[in-house]
Design a protein around this motif. Structure first.
Motif, short mmCIF file in Angstrom:
data_model
loop_
_atom_site.label_atom_id
_atom_site.label_comp_id
_atom_site.label_asym_id
_atom_site.label_seq_id
_atom_site.Cartn_x
_atom_site.Cartn_y
_atom_site.Cartn_z
N LEU A 166 55.10 -74.03 -23.61
CA LEU A 166 54.27 -73.34 -22.64
C LEU A 166 55.06 -72.87 -21.43
O LEU A 166 56.00 -73.54 -20.98
CB LEU A 166 53.13 -74.25 -22.18
CG LEU A 166 52.19 -74.78 -23.26
CD1 LEU A 166 51.08 -75.61 -22.64
CD2 LEU A 166 51.59 -73.64 -24.09
N ALA A 167 54.68 -71.73 -20.88
CA ALA A 167 55.26 -71.23 -19.64
C ALA A 167 54.75 -72.06 -18.46
O ALA A 167 53.66 -72.63 -18.50
CB ALA A 167 54.89 -69.76 -19.44
N LEU A 168 55.55 -72.11 -17.40
CA LEU A 168 55.21 -72.88 -16.21
C LEU A 168 54.49 -72.02 -15.18
O LEU A 168 54.87 -70.88 -14.94
CB LEU A 168 56.47 -73.47 -15.58
CG LEU A 168 57.28 -74.44 -16.43
CD1 LEU A 168 58.56 -74.84 -15.69
CD2 LEU A 168 56.47 -75.66 -16.80
N ILE B 199 50.62 -70.01 -26.03
CA ILE B 199 51.58 -68.91 -26.10
C ILE B 199 52.98 -69.43 -25.79
O ILE B 199 53.21 -70.00 -24.72
CB ILE B 199 51.20 -67.80 -25.11
CG1 ILE B 199 49.76 -67.34 -25.36
CG2 ILE B 199 52.16 -66.63 -25.21
CD1 ILE B 199 49.18 -66.54 -24.22
N ASP B 200 53.89 -69.25 -26.72
CA ASP B 200 55.27 -69.66 -26.48
C ASP B 200 55.88 -68.79 -25.39
O ASP B 200 55.62 -67.58 -25.32
CB ASP B 200 56.09 -69.53 -27.76
CG ASP B 200 57.49 -70.10 -27.58
OD1 ASP B 200 57.66 -71.32 -27.65
OD2 ASP B 200 58.43 -69.29 -27.35
N ARG B 201 56.70 -69.39 -24.56
CA ARG B 201 57.21 -68.65 -23.41
C ARG B 201 58.13 -67.49 -23.80
O ARG B 201 58.38 -66.60 -22.98
CB ARG B 201 57.94 -69.61 -22.46
CG ARG B 201 59.10 -70.36 -23.06
CD ARG B 201 59.56 -71.45 -22.09
NE ARG B 201 60.71 -72.20 -22.61
CZ ARG B 201 61.20 -73.28 -22.01
NH1 ARG B 201 60.63 -73.74 -20.91
NH2 ARG B 201 62.24 -73.90 -22.50
N LEU C 211 58.07 -57.54 -22.47
CA LEU C 211 58.30 -58.58 -21.47
C LEU C 211 57.93 -59.94 -22.05
O LEU C 211 56.88 -60.10 -22.66
CB LEU C 211 57.46 -58.31 -20.21
CG LEU C 211 57.77 -59.19 -18.99
CD1 LEU C 211 59.14 -58.86 -18.44
CD2 LEU C 211 56.71 -59.01 -17.92
N GLU C 212 58.81 -60.94 -21.87
CA GLU C 212 58.52 -62.26 -22.40
C GLU C 212 57.39 -62.92 -21.61
O GLU C 212 57.22 -62.69 -20.41
CB GLU C 212 59.77 -63.14 -22.37
CG GLU C 212 60.83 -62.70 -23.36
CD GLU C 212 61.98 -63.69 -23.49
OE1 GLU C 212 62.08 -64.61 -22.64
OE2 GLU C 212 62.77 -63.55 -24.44
N TRP C 213 56.62 -63.76 -22.29
CA TRP C 213 55.46 -64.41 -21.68
C TRP C 213 55.86 -65.25 -20.46
O TRP C 213 55.12 -65.33 -19.48
CB TRP C 213 54.74 -65.27 -22.70
CG TRP C 213 53.56 -66.00 -22.15
CD1 TRP C 213 53.41 -67.34 -22.00
CD2 TRP C 213 52.34 -65.41 -21.66
NE1 TRP C 213 52.19 -67.64 -21.45
CE2 TRP C 213 51.52 -66.47 -21.24
CE3 TRP C 213 51.88 -64.10 -21.55
CZ2 TRP C 213 50.24 -66.25 -20.71
CZ3 TRP C 213 50.61 -63.89 -21.01
CH2 TRP C 213 49.82 -64.95 -20.61
N ASP C 214 57.02 -65.88 -20.50
CA ASP C 214 57.51 -66.64 -19.35
C ASP C 214 57.53 -65.76 -18.10
O ASP C 214 57.13 -66.18 -17.01
CB ASP C 214 58.91 -67.16 -19.65
CG ASP C 214 59.11 -68.61 -19.21
OD1 ASP C 214 58.13 -69.24 -18.80
OD2 ASP C 214 60.24 -69.10 -19.30
#
Length: 214
Positions: free
Chosen positions: A31-33, A70-72, A177-180
């Motif tokens: 997960l993204a922070l 969602i993976d970062r 763009l990456e999810w992170d």
């Protein structure tokens, strides 16, 4: 103007993968922070969980509420496609993020109708802001082009909020763009200015912007 009015929240998943130190994971998704999150509403507690991994196919179950892990490293285009499917079905997406050692929530879009400060992100670590009635914008570049710096987002948006005397932020995201970085931009914009300055931020579809800031 079509927008993604998505209530993003975290889940109490009870999964062993979400316990202990290190990055928070739900299944195979890291997960993204986010520094600001919401609690899980009761309606989402029993919702199924769908993982979105970079380049992997996504199958959305037939349920009124679906939690998206969602993976970062997943791309915004993947996430957006899943959200559009759910919107067409009348489903409520619940997007999971991590707040330190807790699985929490991030609102992807707040509700407002007026035009706001335009924030444009790039997959090269670049971020730009401009007044909606001005052609030119101001940009910043992350020291590392592989990611967007969250502190840089807050600084650039804070300067625009003070200079333009506007508290609404419209966010333009590229599909690659990456999810992170998506989470850093949305979270950074919303938390730019402290608790005394309420900020509303919303991810808008590309057609909401006359052109991308260069």
């Amino acid at each position: 103007m079509k927008r993604f009015a998505i209530a993003v929240t975290a889940a109490a998943l009870g999964l062993a993968a979400c316990q202990g130190p290190g990055p928070k994971k739900v299944g195979e998704a890291t997960l993204a922070l986010a520094s600001q999150g919401d609690d899980l509403p009761a309606a989402a507690e029993q919702a199924p969980v769908v993982e979105i991994l970079r380049g992997a196919p996504v199958s959305i179950p037939d349920a009124p509420v679906v939690k998206l892990a969602i993976d970062r490293q997943a791309h915004w285009g993947q996430v957006k496609a899943s959200l559009e499917i759910m919107e067409a079905r009348g489903q409520t997406p619940v997007l999971l993020v991590a707040d330190r050692q807790r699985v929490r929530a991030l609102r992807l879009s707040d509700d407002f109708d007026e035009r706001g400060i335009e924030v444009t992100a790039y997959a090269t670590g670049k971020l730009c802001v401009r007044h909606p009635k001005v052609v030119e914008g101001k940009c910043s570049q992350s020291p590392d082009p592989t990611y967007i710096d969250g502190a840089g987002v807050r600084e650039l948006v804070r300067e625009a909020v003070r200079g333009y005397e506007m508290n609404d932020i419209e966010i333009d995201l590229p599909a690659d763009l990456e999810w992170d970085d998506v989470v850093r931009v949305v979270d950074g914009a919303r938390t730019c200015c402290g608790e005394d300055v309420p900020i509303r931020a919303a991810v808008r579809p590309p057609e909401a912007f006359p052109e991308r800031i260069q």
